[in-house]
Write an enzyme that holds these catalytic residues in place. Structure first.
Site: not given
Lengths: 386, 386
Positions: B158, B326, B359
């Site tokens: 991320s 995601d 995610h």
């Protein structure tokens, strides 16, 4: 933003909506009764002598009865002015088109911001929690009042589609045809979660005052604005957002790091701040709850197909429409609906419209969708000799 | 909720983080300088004599340096305790693993809630806007301090992945291998929009007080909680939310219509209310802005491949990982990255992990992902004789 929005502390302008009042009121699913019941509504076109050409349009969460005319508060064109009108898919030269503000709404139908009765205080937080079925029951009262025995069609997108399904389940004999668009038989966990963010933002606004903000004319404008912003993101596809804004900056260079520097931020803030001028926070809470609790299978012993047996027997024709880039009510949800309709041996057609505009596509200029809807309604009308 | 959260008015407990202070400070992309610069960090394992076995882990938005040990504020296990440790993919018996709190963070590294210098007032809203590249520059200072000339690998998911990419672009000679996981070369319009909702919720909280809430020990807990709630939805796939909660009710029947009646609501509220006990609102604003402004192509004249020419020449090996469900950083974003790496003739492998967890999958037990990362690092180590 907070400065701008906090300035809208006065309740929005009062409008004399066209209303029909039912003094006996309405008994709700929760056990309470609201009395009197006022239903604010608009109609377009002319009811034929046989009373067989009436179409009910059901509006979505933040829509209202001003479908095809200038909105009295915003001055903007009606929300479905590209679909309802002379020569349009819902042709007002052929059909008599009715739309009423939903029960629990804030445009004249009984709801949290309306007085309990003429001259009384608003319901406010005392307004009971209503269901989608309660909304449909209120519309059914209006239908009786108008002397209509059967709708040629009931049509609606998003929460409007939930009402369409509820009409078919509750009053199958009254529904000649049903067009549930961009909708589902219940909200997903993700839909509920996004609604909960919006409700938390409203509850957190100190101007909400436990829901009694109307007592001194204040508004939880900041919380309602955040609720609208997050909801608005879910109405657009990622492609639509990117096409509209990409990562474009509003004049400033990235390193000035001003607030509001991305165009998408500015747009969302504008969406939030204009919304609070026309929508009541308690109504928003009431209606989103109604959507979250809607569960057509649960209402029918857990068997979705059972909801449609009546409509199947009554010969109701269904046209289910989804949009390929709608991630709030994905096509898969419409497939679930279609499977249940098929299991009930209902007459159903299903179209997934290719669009990259997301959930909002049902409000936008989508020629394939308009052709589909117009063709479906014309076919139903022809079959009934309208 | 508002009652519970409003009770957390006191700033969270002070913790004596392990820190290194650089008195000369750091010049930032925006032109300002923060001095002194403090970097809070943790390390696991042993640096070998050749100083060639060091791996830098970069944390995500709300992560911190407590990767593989009990968190001093929450008492919970480290956020990557399933990946970093003896015998795990980032094997602390083989590697020396370093992680520092990002610049602008709130766990000991210089940021809005830290004093400008020993005994002074916190930076608060005077803290300059930092970039992902500024965060990486601060980590580079720590690297020099530790006497490490080249990381065996830089790894992160991320926002951590954004730092990994920025390391490869800015200090290619210092990056033996790079594993950008569940990330992108810039935020999409949708990512920016969700961040903006969170920032609006914080700005709207009257306890934010223009960012000066720390002056009397208050906290914009309600706004920060809403920001966390909306972000949390984006970290999970719809499938993961549905599997966790579906439409399950918490004891009550639907028609009691209590607050908090869906399990997913209760969960999100809990997420929001625990978050405010460990995270600073100004840091949240600063870091989300840094993510929104991150744009690797724009930093390199609009040509993404140009960002990786140095790493290609330095022989940096890349392992790009995405997760199929995601929707915050979709696989397509990783494909864009891989195309640019290929265009720069970099050494790159790319794996999309099948997962329905969204995610957050990079933080969860995903054996395929762990095998991929562990194998990649072991191969790099072997190649360098570590």
């Amino acid at each position: 933003m907070s400065q701008d929005i906090a300035a809208y502390t006065a309740p929005f302008a009062e409008v004399a909506h066209q209303r029909t009042v039912f003094p006996e009121g309405l008994a709700l699913d929760c056990g309470a009764t609201v009395a009197p019941l006022a239903v604010a509504w608009r109609a377009y076109g002319t009811l034929n002598a046989a009373r067989s050409n009436a179409i009910l349009v059901c509006h979505a969460l933040t829509g209202d009865q001003y479908v095809a005319e200038t909105h009295p508060l915003t001055g903007k064109p009606g929300w479905w002015g590209n679909v309802v009108g002379p020569g349009l898919p819902i042709d007002t030269e052929r059909y008599f088109v009715v739309c009423s503000n939903v029960l629990g709404g804030c445009m004249g139908t009984t709801g949290p911001r309306e007085p309990r009765a003429e001259g009384e205080e608003p319901w406010g937080t005392d307004f009971p929690q209503v269901t989608i079925r309660d909304m449909v029951r209120a519309q059914h009262r209006l239908m009786e009042h108008l002397g209509i025995g059967r709708w040629l069609a009931v049509v609606g997108g998003s929460m409007g589609g939930m009402q369409v399904l509820e009409w078919a389940a509750t009053y199958p004999e009254a529904v000649g045809a049903a067009a549930p668009i961009a909708t589902a038989v219940h909200h997903s966990a993700q839909n509920i979660a996004f609604d909960e963010v919006g409700r938390a933002a409203i509850h957190n606004d100190p101007d909400w005052r436990g829901g009694r903000y109307w007592e001194d004319g204040s508004l939880p404008a900041r919380g309602l604005s955040v609720a609208r912003m997050v909801a608005h993101i879910t109405y657009l596809s990622e492609q639509a957002l990117t096409r509209k804004f990409g990562r474009r900056l509003r004049g400033a260079s990235a390193l000035t790091f001003l607030e509001d520097v991305f165009e998408v931020e500015s747009y969302l803030r504008h969406q939030g701040s204009t919304f609070v001028r026309r929508f009541d926070a308690n109504a928003y809470l009431t209606i989103t709850r109604a959507m979250d609790f809607f569960d057509l299978a649960a209402e029918h012993g857990g068997e979705l197909a059972a909801a449609f047996r009546g409509a199947s027997a009554a010969g109701t024709r269904f046209c289910v429409v989804s949009f390929s880039s709608d991630w709030l009510f994905p096509t898969e949800e419409s497939r679930t609906l279609v499977r249940a309709l098929n299991a009930a041996a209902a007459n159903v057609s299903f179209v997934e419209i290719r669009s990259d505009k997301g959930h909002d596509a049902f409000l936008l200029d989508e020629p394939d969708f308009h052709r589909t809807l117009g063709g479906f309604l014309a076919g139903c009308a022809e079959r009934l000799g309208v």
